[in-house]
Write a protein that holds these residues in place. Structure first.
Motif, PDB file in Angstrom:
ATOM      1  N   UNK A 312      34.973  39.965  35.412  1.00 44.78           N
ATOM      2  CA  UNK A 312      33.667  40.006  34.760  1.00 44.78           C
ATOM      3  C   UNK A 312      32.535  39.954  35.761  1.00 44.78           C
ATOM      4  N   UNK A 313      31.395  40.447  35.358  1.00 44.84           N
ATOM      5  CA  UNK A 313      30.213  40.433  36.223  1.00 44.84           C
ATOM      6  C   UNK A 313      29.712  38.996  36.352  1.00 44.84           C
ATOM      7  N   UNK A 314      29.408  38.533  37.571  1.00 43.76           N
ATOM      8  CA  UNK A 314      28.984  37.134  37.755  1.00 43.76           C
ATOM      9  C   UNK A 314      27.693  36.818  37.016  1.00 43.76           C
ATOM     10  N   UNK A 315      27.557  35.547  36.619  1.00 42.84           N
ATOM     11  CA  UNK A 315      26.324  35.080  36.003  1.00 42.84           C
ATOM     12  C   UNK A 315      25.220  34.881  37.035  1.00 42.84           C
ATOM     13  N   UNK A 316      25.602  34.823  38.291  1.00 38.44           N
ATOM     14  CA  UNK A 316      24.635  34.600  39.362  1.00 38.44           C
ATOM     15  C   UNK A 316      24.895  33.324  40.128  1.00 38.44           C
ATOM     16  N   UNK A 317      25.575  32.376  39.505  1.00 37.10           N
ATOM     17  CA  UNK A 317      25.835  31.088  40.158  1.00 37.10           C
ATOM     18  C   UNK A 317      27.069  31.186  41.050  1.00 37.10           C
ATOM     19  N   UNK A 318      26.950  30.656  42.272  1.00 35.23           N
ATOM     20  CA  UNK A 318      28.077  30.657  43.198  1.00 35.23           C
ATOM     21  C   UNK A 318      28.033  29.395  44.036  1.00 35.23           C
ATOM     22  N   UNK A 319      29.181  29.071  44.635  1.00 33.50           N
ATOM     23  CA  UNK A 319      29.311  27.905  45.507  1.00 33.50           C
ATOM     24  C   UNK A 319      30.155  28.321  46.698  1.00 33.50           C
ATOM     25  N   UNK A 320      29.730  27.933  47.905  1.00 28.63           N
ATOM     26  CA  UNK A 320      30.549  28.170  49.083  1.00 28.63           C
ATOM     27  C   UNK A 320      30.951  26.829  49.680  1.00 28.63           C
ATOM     28  N   UNK A 321      32.109  26.830  50.295  1.00 31.82           N
ATOM     29  CA  UNK A 321      32.607  25.653  50.997  1.00 31.82           C
ATOM     30  C   UNK A 321      33.558  26.135  52.079  1.00 31.82           C
ATOM     31  N   UNK A 322      33.238  25.817  53.345  1.00 30.17           N
ATOM     32  CA  UNK A 322      34.067  26.329  54.424  1.00 30.17           C
ATOM     33  C   UNK A 322      34.032  27.836  54.438  1.00 30.17           C
ATOM     34  N   UNK A 323      35.213  28.455  54.294  1.00 28.60           N
ATOM     35  CA  UNK A 323      35.310  29.913  54.287  1.00 28.60           C
ATOM     36  C   UNK A 323      35.661  30.438  52.906  1.00 28.60           C
ATOM     37  N   UNK A 324      35.353  29.680  51.863  1.00 28.66           N
ATOM     38  CA  UNK A 324      35.682  30.077  50.493  1.00 28.66           C
ATOM     39  C   UNK A 324      34.418  30.191  49.652  1.00 28.66           C
ATOM     40  N   UNK A 325      34.484  31.023  48.620  1.00 30.67           N
ATOM     41  CA  UNK A 325      33.363  31.214  47.719  1.00 30.67           C
ATOM     42  C   UNK A 325      33.889  31.268  46.282  1.00 30.67           C
ATOM     43  N   UNK A 326      33.177  30.604  45.372  1.00 33.62           N
ATOM     44  CA  UNK A 326      33.516  30.628  43.948  1.00 33.62           C
ATOM     45  C   UNK A 326      32.283  31.049  43.166  1.00 33.62           C
ATOM     46  N   UNK A 327      32.507  31.660  42.001  1.00 25.68           N
ATOM     47  CA  UNK A 327      31.401  32.083  41.157  1.00 25.68           C
ATOM     48  C   UNK A 327      31.817  31.980  39.693  1.00 25.68           C
ATOM     49  N   UNK A 328      30.824  32.113  38.798  1.00 24.16           N
ATOM     50  CA  UNK A 328      31.060  31.953  37.361  1.00 24.16           C
ATOM     51  C   UNK A 328      30.899  33.254  36.613  1.00 24.16           C
ATOM     52  N   UNK A 329      31.690  33.398  35.559  1.00 24.01           N
ATOM     53  CA  UNK A 329      31.455  34.393  34.522  1.00 24.01           C
ATOM     54  C   UNK A 329      31.538  33.676  33.176  1.00 24.01           C
ATOM     55  N   UNK A 330      31.163  34.380  32.117  1.00 21.77           N
ATOM     56  CA  UNK A 330      31.249  33.788  30.784  1.00 21.77           C
ATOM     57  C   UNK A 330      31.634  34.874  29.781  1.00 21.77           C
ATOM     58  N   UNK A 331      32.886  35.323  29.822  1.00 19.59           N
ATOM     59  CA  UNK A 331      33.311  36.413  28.935  1.00 19.59           C
ATOM     60  C   UNK A 331      33.453  35.971  27.483  1.00 19.59           C
ATOM     61  N   UNK A 332      33.342  36.944  26.585  1.00 13.34           N
ATOM     62  CA  UNK A 332      33.548  36.681  25.163  1.00 13.34           C
ATOM     63  C   UNK A 332      35.041  36.534  24.909  1.00 13.34           C
ATOM     64  N   UNK A 333      35.420  35.472  24.189  1.00 11.76           N
ATOM     65  CA  UNK A 333      36.836  35.256  23.882  1.00 11.76           C
ATOM     66  C   UNK A 333      37.140  35.458  22.396  1.00 11.76           C
ATOM     67  N   UNK A 334      36.128  35.285  21.544  1.00  9.07           N
ATOM     68  CA  UNK A 334      36.226  35.605  20.121  1.00  9.07           C
ATOM     69  C   UNK A 334      34.891  36.206  19.703  1.00  9.07           C
ATOM     70  N   UNK A 335      34.760  36.597  18.448  1.00  8.92           N
ATOM     71  CA  UNK A 335      33.502  37.164  17.976  1.00  8.92           C
ATOM     72  C   UNK A 335      32.356  36.165  18.044  1.00  8.92           C
ATOM     73  N   UNK A 336      32.673  34.873  18.041  1.00  6.32           N
ATOM     74  CA  UNK A 336      31.608  33.866  17.996  1.00  6.32           C
ATOM     75  C   UNK A 336      31.674  32.857  19.137  1.00  6.32           C
ATOM     76  N   UNK A 337      32.453  33.151  20.166  1.00  5.72           N
ATOM     77  CA  UNK A 337      32.576  32.201  21.266  1.00  5.72           C
ATOM     78  C   UNK A 337      32.705  32.899  22.612  1.00  5.72           C
ATOM     79  N   UNK A 338      32.031  32.262  23.598  1.00  7.09           N
ATOM     80  CA  UNK A 338      32.176  32.652  24.998  1.00  7.09           C
ATOM     81  C   UNK A 338      32.731  31.443  25.745  1.00  7.09           C
ATOM     82  N   UNK A 339      33.391  31.700  26.887  1.00  6.37           N
ATOM     83  CA  UNK A 339      33.931  30.587  27.678  1.00  6.37           C
ATOM     84  C   UNK A 339      33.643  30.804  29.156  1.00  6.37           C
ATOM     85  N   UNK A 340      33.177  29.734  29.809  1.00 10.27           N
ATOM     86  CA  UNK A 340      32.952  29.804  31.248  1.00 10.27           C
ATOM     87  C   UNK A 340      34.297  29.928  31.974  1.00 10.27           C
ATOM     88  N   UNK A 341      34.273  30.762  33.007  1.00  8.00           N
ATOM     89  CA  UNK A 341      35.462  30.978  33.809  1.00  8.00           C
ATOM     90  C   UNK A 341      35.066  30.933  35.284  1.00  8.00           C
TER      91      UNK A 341
END
Length: 422
Positions: A312-341
């Motif tokens: 999924x396309x990132x929400x914009x938020x990211x975190x780096x630590x050492x040589x690693x990087x993490x970021x967030x997405x929030x895809x739709x999982x049902x018609x009425x719910x999204x979940x952060x990943x």
């Protein structure tokens, strides 16, 4: 700079649209007092925005008035909801003295209505095109008592101080001593601050040599020019297509991220779910507070998103630590719910996604429905033991602290949730 020719309109049409705008600002809660309502009813916004049609002039939206070579706005007339919010936060009354940093003319006219003939409004801009335009419009609409100065607003306007309120209309990353020195004790500084890349409008109150937030809201503003300019630092992960942007916390060894997107991607569901159209701006600020390596990941609009997809396309938020990087997405999982990943690349991807997931769950439990944190500004030399608890962001002139209240704290800072550029 030549002003655009004004669109054809008639006064009756303009009056009707202005009345409709004011009614919308009242019903939305942006206008809270009769005095601010009267100012918005009195000042003809369309005469300060000749680039726009009369309908656009009275829409609750920004009117951009000047652009740089890259097409980015360098000056604008802010959205009325945001102008009303900032003016209400300033708590101006008849006879007061007010300084506006960043001119356009319209906002200064509103301020002049509030302080009246016994008060004084000074408006400052670094761009002579902007001050020339503001002075012409103010004179043409009967507000030529406003002092219009061409200078770097970073230094204020000492010859007109002290001020009961200072309203800044460009995004700042620091608070220079001049703004505090020229503000009366107990006075209000209304300023859009950039905190780890996130824009927050903060209504500060001065208490001696420190500033304490009374209200905040999410907002966007044009970048500050002159001595206060402080561009974000960019780190390319894949050319100009996928980059990380840092605000004062650029990695000491950026070469560690060379080729990081060629490593396997780890994906982790957080279990934190949202219904559609749910704001989560406090999550962004929470992550910026708790992670030293918080940054933004930017993917060019026309760029292929591999290897980020199909996560999924990132929400914009990211975190780096050492040589690693993490970021967030929030895809739709049902018609009425999204979940952060959470997603991560690099040798510590597992640990980083676990930490990111834990903090998202902490936000969900403690801060999702709560207020923004309290933000304070102290002189740069203030020792740690004299600062409130929380994250301290050291700038050139101040130490800005972010302190999250307990959800049940009755003195927690109010926040708004309507983001908009201005």
């Amino acid at each position: 700079m030549q002003d655009e020719p004004a669109a054809v309109f008639d006064e009756e049409q303009a009056d009707g649209l202005r009345a409709r705008l004011v009614e919308g600002l009242l019903s939305g809660g942006w206008i809270r007092t009769a005095e601010v309502e009267a100012a918005f009813r009195a000042v003809p916004r369309h005469l300060f925005t000749p680039e726009a049609s009369v309908e656009a002039a009275y829409a609750d939206d920004v009117v951009r008035t000047k652009f740089d070579a890259d097409g980015a706005a360098t000056s604008s007339v802010s959205a009325p909801w945001l102008q009303a919010t900032m003016i209400e936060q300033a708590r101006l009354a008849a006879g007061m003295r007010c300084l506006e940093l960043g001119s356009g003319g319209y906002n200064a006219a509103l301020l002049a209505e509030l302080v009246g003939p016994a008060g004084e409004v000074t408006t400052v801009d670094i761009d002579p095109d902007i001050t020339g335009r503001a002075a012409r419009f103010l004179a043409a609409t009967g507000y030529d008592q406003v002092q219009v100065l061409t200078r770097d607003g970073w230094h204020g306007a000492a010859e007109h101080a002290p001020f009961d309120a200072i309203i800044v209309t460009a995004q700042a990353v620091d608070i220079p001593p001049a703004w505090i020195d020229q503000l009366v004790d107990g006075g209000r500084l209304i300023v859009p601050l950039r905190l780890r890349g996130l824009g927050r409008g903060v209504a500060f109150e001065r208490h001696g040599d420190q500033l304490v937030s009374r209200e905040t809201q999410m907002c966007g503003f044009v970048r500050m020019q002159g001595a206060g300019a402080s561009p974000m630092q960019r780190l390319a992960l894949r050319g100009n297509e996928i980059t990380l942007q840092f605000d004062g916390n650029y990695p000491t060894k950026p070469e560690l991220f060379d080729g990081i997107l060629d490593s396997p991607r780890l994906d982790t569901w957080t279990g934190v779910r949202l219904p559609p159209m749910t704001p989560f701006d406090t999550l962004k600020l929470w992550l910026a507070t708790v992670f030293d390596g918080y940054c933004q990941i930017d993917v060019a609009k026309d760029a292929a998103t591999e290897p980020l997809t199909p996560a999924g396309r990132p929400l914009g938020d990211a975190v780096v630590n050492g040589a690693s990087v993490a970021y967030l997405t929030c895809p739709k999982i049902t018609e009425s719910r999204y979940e952060f990943r959470a997603h991560a690349f690099g040798p510590d991807a597992t640990t980083l996604t676990e930490d990111l997931t834990d903090q998202i769950r902490t936000w969900e439990h403690n801060h999702r429905d709560g207020p923004d944190p309290r933000i304070t500004a102290h002189p740069l030399g203030t020792p740690d033991h004299n600062l409130p608890p929380g994250r301290a962001l050291d700038r050139a002139h101040t130490r800005i602290t972010i302190t999250w209240p307990h959800p049940a704290d009755p003195d927690a800072t109010h926040h708004g949730s309507r983001p908009a550029p201005s």
